[in-house]
Motif scaffolding. Structure first.
Motif, PDB file in Angstrom:
ATOM      1  N   HIS A 242       0.829  -1.209   0.000  1.00 56.84           N
ATOM      2  CA  HIS A 242       0.000   0.000   0.000  1.00 56.84           C
ATOM      3  C   HIS A 242       0.859   1.253   0.000  1.00 56.84           C
ATOM      4  CE1 HIS A 242       0.650  -0.787   4.305  1.00 56.84           C
ATOM      5  NE2 HIS A 242       0.431   0.494   4.517  1.00 56.84           N
TER       6      HIS A 242
ATOM      7  N   ASP B 145       5.875   4.299   5.037  1.00 55.85           N
ATOM      8  CA  ASP B 145       6.643   3.277   5.766  1.00 55.85           C
ATOM      9  C   ASP B 145       6.647   1.935   5.018  1.00 55.85           C
ATOM     10  OD1 ASP B 145       3.881   2.998   6.564  1.00 55.85           O
ATOM     11  OD2 ASP B 145       4.521   1.701   8.197  1.00 55.85           O
ATOM     12  N   HIS B 146       6.001   1.907   3.840  1.00 60.72           N
ATOM     13  CA  HIS B 146       6.025   0.705   2.994  1.00 60.72           C
ATOM     14  C   HIS B 146       6.624   0.943   1.604  1.00 60.72           C
ATOM     15  CE1 HIS B 146       3.645  -1.891   5.726  1.00 60.72           C
ATOM     16  NE2 HIS B 146       3.400  -0.695   6.226  1.00 60.72           N
TER      17      HIS B 146
ATOM     18  N   HIS C 278      -5.261   0.074  11.973  1.00 58.21           N
ATOM     19  CA  HIS C 278      -4.761  -1.282  12.249  1.00 58.21           C
ATOM     20  C   HIS C 278      -5.722  -2.080  13.116  1.00 58.21           C
ATOM     21  CE1 HIS C 278      -0.863  -0.167  10.573  1.00 58.21           C
ATOM     22  NE2 HIS C 278      -1.065   0.997  11.144  1.00 58.21           N
TER      23      HIS C 278
ATOM     24  N   HIS D 178      -7.782  -1.024   5.233  1.00 55.09           N
ATOM     25  CA  HIS D 178      -6.696  -0.323   5.927  1.00 55.09           C
ATOM     26  C   HIS D 178      -6.913   1.172   5.704  1.00 55.09           C
ATOM     27  CE1 HIS D 178      -2.885   0.649   7.604  1.00 55.09           C
ATOM     28  NE2 HIS D 178      -2.237   0.857   6.461  1.00 55.09           N
TER      29      HIS D 178
ATOM     30  N   ASP E  72      -0.576  -4.157   6.178  1.00 53.51           N
ATOM     31  CA  ASP E  72      -1.273  -3.468   7.276  1.00 53.51           C
ATOM     32  C   ASP E  72      -2.769  -3.681   7.039  1.00 53.51           C
ATOM     33  OD1 ASP E  72       1.234  -2.571   7.858  1.00 53.51           O
ATOM     34  OD2 ASP E  72       0.802  -0.439   7.609  1.00 53.51           O
TER      35      ASP E  72
ATOM     36  N   HIS F  81       1.519   3.813   1.958  1.00 57.36           N
ATOM     37  CA  HIS F  81       2.063   4.549   3.105  1.00 57.36           C
ATOM     38  C   HIS F  81       3.577   4.583   2.987  1.00 57.36           C
ATOM     39  CE1 HIS F  81      -1.686   4.027   5.886  1.00 57.36           C
ATOM     40  NE2 HIS F  81      -1.722   5.141   5.203  1.00 57.36           N
TER      41      HIS F  81
HETATM   42 ZN    ZN Z   1      -0.122   1.421   6.454  1.00 57.11          ZN
END
Ligand code: ZN
Ligand code: ZN
Length: 430
Positions: free
Chosen positions: A82, A86-87, A383, A149, A171, A84
């Motif tokens: 996805h 952090d991914h 989450h 999510h 996530d 975000h």
């Molecule tokens: Zn995420």
């Protein structure tokens, strides 16, 4: 099949998973961490003016052979769960010959972020995946599954190779607008899973006041109903569930939902994925123009769209005149005080703070208190809470469950069955 989690076994953010057979190497996600290797909070400025070698040496970039721009290509493909940061945030360092597979929604959102936010992914080699359609990459057969999510169009992956079946949860949650996906997955889980790699963000976090997105919508509605002056919504424009909640609350209370150009553009881009996403020209929606957003649009060749959005433009004079009927999307940044200055009566206004409370600074709270502006936190997490994680793990019933995207991986042993905790960069044979 070999599994190596390069980052994410002991932390939330920076997820990076490698699956490997004799002939094929597959990477899943490649995000920016939230913490440094020394476990301090990660500042994106750490990346400024640093070469890939420097970042690898300081362990900010994981040491993965055949992945980076200056390496010979050794990774066959990257799957992105996805949009975000952090991914996906480190994809700009990747060798552009490596194809990146992602959902249509993730592609659109990354494209928009590249125009508006300072951190750029930049010219990625992407292919959109069709949901539930199998994709073959070398020895791997991959089936993407749409999940609920806070990032729109997020995916989990079923990955098969060497006679083994791995499920990567990404996530996820079951209490957003697509909660039915969670129900379906737990009722009809993928069978014979040898290894489940499952996120655990909510372990160690307290129980949420608003358990689902519907409750969030209801509370926004209640606030708008009794409000006699302007209401602000502090939320991520990319949290489409939340934007839909705000839009629906406005419809039901005959309020005007004021979005900015950035948000109008996001919603416009996602029209290709779903026709149910509110648009700038829908009833009750108006667009506030910000010079910096307009400049970014012009710079990237979207001048025509600006003219289109201009038809629904609302200025501060009109906002002030209709203030008791306004829900205005805003953020805690330098623009906010200038909006407040233009209002005849900011006192008594409410900020619906609809993001993770960790982002709310003391300085901003003080500023609001001085101006007589109330802040109310109305948020639900992106989450799954513990009981949903347990229901999910129980339904899938894997031979081995490996924690990822959590600061409390060690607690998995007490909470789930068949748990195997790994260290970052440790290789595990499935
Ligand atoms: Zn995420
Ligand atoms: Zn994440």
């Amino acid at each position: 099949m070999n599994l190596t989690i390069h980052r994410g076994t002991q932390e939330i953010g920076g997820s990076c998973v490698e699956l490997r057979t004799n002939n094929t190497r597959l990477l899943i996600d490649f995000g920016i961490p939230l913490v440094t290797p020394q476990k301090h909070s990660f500042d994106i400025k750490l990346l400024n003016h640093k070469s890939i070698e420097d970042l690898r040496k300081s362990k900010i970039l994981p040491d993965i052979q055949g992945l980076y721009k200056n390496d010979q290509k050794g990774i066959d493909a990257i799957l992105l769960s996805h949009s975000h940061l952090d991914h996906y945030g480190f994809l700009k360092y990747v060798n552009p010959d490596i194809p990146i597979y992602l959902s249509e929604g993730a592609k659109q959102l990354i494209d928009v972020s590249d125009i508006f936010i300072p951190f750029k992914a930049g010219g990625l080699n992407v292919t959109v995946m069709h949901k539930k359609r199998k994709l073959t990459i070398g020895d791997f057969v991959i089936t993407p599954h749409l999940v609920d999510h806070s990032a729109f169009d997020a995916l989990a992956f079923l990955i098969e190779a060497d006679g083994k079946r791995v499920f990567y949860s990404g996530d996820f949650r079951g209490h957003g607008r697509k909660g039915v996906l969670f129900e379906r997955m737990t009722e009809h889980p993928p069978e014979d899973i040898d290894c489940l790699i499952m996120e655990g963000s909510m372990l160690g976090r307290s129980k949420q006041r608003y358990e689902n997105e519907n409750e969030v919508q209801k509370r926004i509605e209640e606030i708008l109903k009794v409000s006699d002056t302007i209401t602000f919504l502090f939320a991520s424009s990319q949290n489409i569930d939340r934007i839909v909640s705000a839009y629906k609350a406005c419809r039901r209370t005959h309020s005007i939902f004021v979005i900015d150009i950035y948000t109008a553009f996001i919603l416009d881009k996602l029209r290709t994925v779903s026709e149910h996403i509110p648009q700038f020209n829908w009833k009750n929606v108006r667009v506030k123009f910000l010079a910096s957003h307009a400049d970014a649009m012009v710079k990237h060749g979207y001048r025509d769209l600006l003219y289109t959005y201009n038809r629904r433009k609302i200025d501060m004079f009109e906002i002030d005149r209709k203030k008791d009927k306004i829900l205005m999307l805003a953020r805690d940044n330098s623009v906010f005080p200038s909006i407040i200055k233009k209002l005849t009566k900011p006192k008594g206004a409410t900020i619906i703070y609809s993001m993770w409370e960790g982002y709310l600074s003391e300085t901003f709270k003080k500023y609001c208190a001085e101006k007589g502006i109330a802040i109310e936190q109305v948020h639900t997490s992106g989450h799954a809470p513990l009981d949903d994680l347990q229901a999910f793990a129980h339904a899938i019933d894997p031979t081995v469950l490996i924690p990822i995207h959590t600061f409390h991986g060690d607690r998995f042993h007490d909470l789930f069955e068949n748990v195997k905790t790994l260290e970052d960069d440790e290789t595990f044979t499935i």
